[in-house]
Design a protein around this motif. Structure first.
Motif, short mmCIF file in Angstrom:
data_model
loop_
_atom_site.label_atom_id
_atom_site.label_comp_id
_atom_site.label_asym_id
_atom_site.label_seq_id
_atom_site.Cartn_x
_atom_site.Cartn_y
_atom_site.Cartn_z
N ARG A 162 0.88 -1.18 0.00
CA ARG A 162 0.00 0.00 0.00
C ARG A 162 0.91 1.22 0.00
N TRP A 186 -1.63 -0.72 -3.95
CA TRP A 186 -2.77 0.11 -3.58
C TRP A 186 -2.24 1.54 -3.46
N SER A 188 -2.01 5.72 -3.14
CA SER A 188 -2.65 6.97 -2.71
C SER A 188 -2.33 8.10 -3.68
N LEU A 241 -8.12 10.97 -6.79
CA LEU A 241 -9.01 9.89 -7.20
C LEU A 241 -9.05 9.78 -8.72
N SER A 246 -6.49 4.57 -4.69
CA SER A 246 -7.40 3.60 -4.09
C SER A 246 -7.81 4.04 -2.68
N GLN A 247 -7.08 4.97 -2.11
CA GLN A 247 -7.42 5.60 -0.84
C GLN A 247 -6.70 6.95 -0.84
N ALA A 280 -13.92 11.30 -0.64
CA ALA A 280 -13.50 9.90 -0.73
C ALA A 280 -14.69 8.95 -0.59
N THR A 285 -14.44 4.97 -1.07
CA THR A 285 -13.19 4.63 -0.40
C THR A 285 -13.00 5.49 0.84
N TYR A 286 -11.79 5.59 1.35
CA TYR A 286 -11.58 6.17 2.67
C TYR A 286 -10.36 7.09 2.69
N SER A 417 -10.72 -0.19 0.72
CA SER A 417 -10.85 0.59 -0.51
C SER A 417 -12.07 0.20 -1.33
N ARG A 420 -12.86 0.77 -5.12
CA ARG A 420 -11.65 1.44 -5.62
C ARG A 420 -10.43 0.54 -5.49
N SER A 421 -10.60 -0.64 -4.92
CA SER A 421 -9.49 -1.59 -4.88
C SER A 421 -9.07 -1.90 -6.31
#
Length: 472
Positions: A162, A186, A188, A241, A246-247, A280, A285-286, A417, A420-421
C-alpha cells in the motif's frame, strides 16, 4: 499508458493560473516520455530473477507442502495446492495435476501467502532528500527509481504493498501490464497537505503557488498537493481519485522528515478534513491520515477518517476510542536514529521511538485493529532491511501473530478501498478461490520466524497472480 494529456496536473497545481505561463504544456511533454524512460531503466532489472516465468500451461501444482493459511497458528499436514490461472483452484485431494501442469516439489516445506507491507513509499524510499529537492529530478527519473525499488520489493516476497504517498501511478500501470516486475500496489498518489504541513515539500527558494503562480517541483512530480480550505481540499482529493488513488492520504499532524512543522502540531481544520472524507466516501473509499498525537487523531476520527498512520504518541483513552469505533492503526516500529540523519530529524524521532514501545502492546491489549508497514523514506539503502523489520515485532507478538499481521490482517486493511481496490479477489490467505500470491519457504516460519528475514536464501518460490517470479 494512454494519452499524455491524461497525466496533466490541474491548473491550480501547475501554476498555469489565469492563463499565466506554459507550465502545463511543459508538464504534459515531460509525462509523455515517462513510460519510455521507465521501461528502459527497468528492463535490466526485470530480465533476470524478477521476470515472470513463462510456461505452456497456466496450471502449477505445489506438491507435498505444509500450509500456513494466513490465520491458523499451526501448519497443515502435508498436502497439495493447485494454482490455475491467477487463483488457487484446489487444495488437498482435489489438487490433481494433468499432463501439462507444472509441478513444484514442496518436500514438506511451507507454503504461505505473499507478504503485504501496508505503508510504503516506493518513490520516496528510492530517493534521498537531496535528490527529491534537486532541480534535475524529473518524473521519469523518479519513476525509474521507484520501478527498480518495486522489483526488488517483489523479490523480497512482498507481493502487495500500500503506497501511501508519492508519484506511483505510472509505475503501477507498468507493473499491472507486465512491463515491470513488482508487487500489487494500492496507491494513494500525491499526499494532501496544508501549507506548512507535513506534505509541504517546497524547498526554501520556492514561494507559495497562490501568490507566485508557480507550482512547486514536488507538486509537478506528483509527490503531493498543497491545499488550504474546503474547496482546495475537495479539488485535491478528487484529483488524486481521478489519477487512480485507491485511498486518500491526508497529513493531519507534524512529521519527522518535514522541515516546517513541529511534531506536536495539529493540521487541517475539522471542516477541511471532512471535505476529504466526503469526497473519498462519494467514491466508495476512505481517508488515511498521517498523525501522531491524541489531538490530531481525535479530530480525524470526528471527521470520519478510518485509518491512522503512525500514532506513536497516542494515549490510552484515544486508543480505546479507536477500538470502540473500529478505526485502524497502521503502525510501524521505527529504528533508532542513524548517524546520517539530520540533527533536526533525529531530535524529532526520539519521542516516537520512545512512544512506540508503549503504543504497540497497549493497542494490542485494547483490541485496536492493527496493520503493519515499514515507512522507509529518503534512505534507499534501508529498503534491503524490509523483511528484517518484521522481526522487530517479536517483542510483543508470537510468530503466528506476526505472520497473520503481515498477510491476512494487512489484507483486511486493503479491503477498505472497496470498489476502488485495483485488484479483485481475496489476498492474504491460502484457500480455494483466493488469489495465487504465494511463497514457498525453506523451513517452518511458525517455528522460526527469522526465516522471513532472509528471502534470498529462504524463499524458494515467489508467485504473484499465478506467475512465478522466483524459483523453478
Amino acid at each position: 499508458m494512454g494519452d499524455a494529456g491524461e497525466h496533466q496536473r490541474p491548473l491550480r497545481h501547475t501554476g498555469q493560473l489565469n492563463g499565466e505561463g506554459s507550465m502545463g504544456a511543459k508538464l504534459t511533454a515531460m509525462y509523455g516520455v515517462v513510460a519510455v524512460a521507465l521501461l528502459m531503466a527497468a528492463a535490466p532489472v526485470v530480465a533476470q530473477d524478477g521476470q515472470a516465468a513463462t510456461s505452456e500451461t497456466n496450471e502449477t501444482l505445489f506438491q507435498n507442502v505444509r500450509i500456513f493459511d494466513g490465520t491458523s497458528p499451526r501448519l497443515s499436514e502435508p498436502t497439495n495446492v493447485l494454482v490455475r490461472g491467477n487463483l488457487i483452484a484446489a487444495i488437498g485431494g482435489e489438487a490433481r495435476p494433468t499432463a501439462s501442469t507444472k509441478v513444484i516439489q514442496g518436500s514438506g516445506r511451507t507454503l504461505m501467502p505473499g507478504l503485504i507491507d501496508a505503508h510504503v513509499h516506493l518513490a520516496f524510499g528510492a530517493l534521498t532528500m537531496a535528490e527529491l529537492a534537486s532541480p534535475d529530478l524529473t518524473p521519469a527519473k523518479a519513476g525509474e527509481a521507484a520501478a527498480a525499488n518495486a522489483t526488488q520489493t517483489l523479490m523480497r516476497g512482498f507481493t502487495t504493498v500500500r503506497d501511501v504517498g508519492g508519484p506511483i501511478f505510472e509505475v503501477k500501470k507498468l507493473i499491472d501490464t507486465g512491463r515491470v516486475a513488482g508487487p500489487r500496489i494500492w496507491p494513494s498518489g500525491p499526499t494532501i497537505s496544508q501549507t506548512s504541513g507535513h506534505g509541504d515539500y517546497r524547498t526554501p527558494g520556492e514561494g507559495p503557488r497562490r501568490w507566485t503562480g508557480k507550482a512547486s517541483q514536488a507538486e509537478l512530480l506528483g509527490a503531493g498537493y498543497i491545499a488550504d480550505g474546503r474547496p482546495e481540499v475537495l479539488a485535491a482529493t478528487r484529483e488524486a481519485l481521478r489519477g487512480g488513488a485507491s485511498q486518500i492520504k491526508l497529513m493531519a499532524g507534524g512529521g519527522t522528515s518535514s522541515a516546517y512543522d513541529p511534531l506536536d502540531v495539529t493540521q487541517y481544520t475539522l471542516d477541511e478534513m471532512k471535505a476529504a472524507v466526503e469526497a473519498a466516501e462519494d467514491w466508495g473509499t476512505y481517508v488515511a491520515v498521517h498523525a501522531y498525537t491524541p489531538r490530531a487523531v481525535r479530530r480525524a476520527i470526528e471527521a470520519g477518517v478510518l485509518v491512522i498512520e503512525h500514532g506513536q504518541l497516542l494515549d490510552e483513552d484515544t486508543l480505546k476510542l479507536m477500538a470502540q469505533r473500529g478505526i485502524w492503526l497502521s503502525l510501524q516500529r521505527l529504528q533508532d536514529s542513524t548517524p546520517d540523519m539530520t540533527a533536526q530529524r533525529r531530535e524529532k524521532r526520539e519521542p516516537l521511538i520512545e512512544g512506540q514501545e508503549r503504543v504497540w502492546p497497549l493497542a494490542k491489549k485494547l483490541g485496536v485493529k492493527l496493520a503493519w508497514g515499514t515507512d522507509f523514506l529518503f534512505d534507499p539503502q534501508q529498503n534491503a532491511q524490509q523483511n528484517a523489520y518484521i522481526l522487530r515485532l517479536k517483542t510483543w507478538f508470537s510468530s503466528a501473530e506476526i505472520l497473520k499481521l503481515v498477510t491476512h490482517d494487512n489484507a483486511q486493511l486493503l479491503a477498505l478501498s472497496g470498489l476502488r481496490s485495483p485488484y479483485r479477489g481475496e489476498l492474504g490467505v491460502v484457500r480455494k478461490g483466493a488469489l495465487a500470491d504465494l511463497i514457498l519457504v525453506n523451513g517452518d516460519p511458525l517455528a522460526n520466524i527469522d526465516l522471513v528475514a532472509d528471502p534470498e536464501r529462504n524463499f524458494a518460490v515467489i508467485m504473484k497472480d499465478g506467475k512465478i517470479y522466483k524459483g523453478q
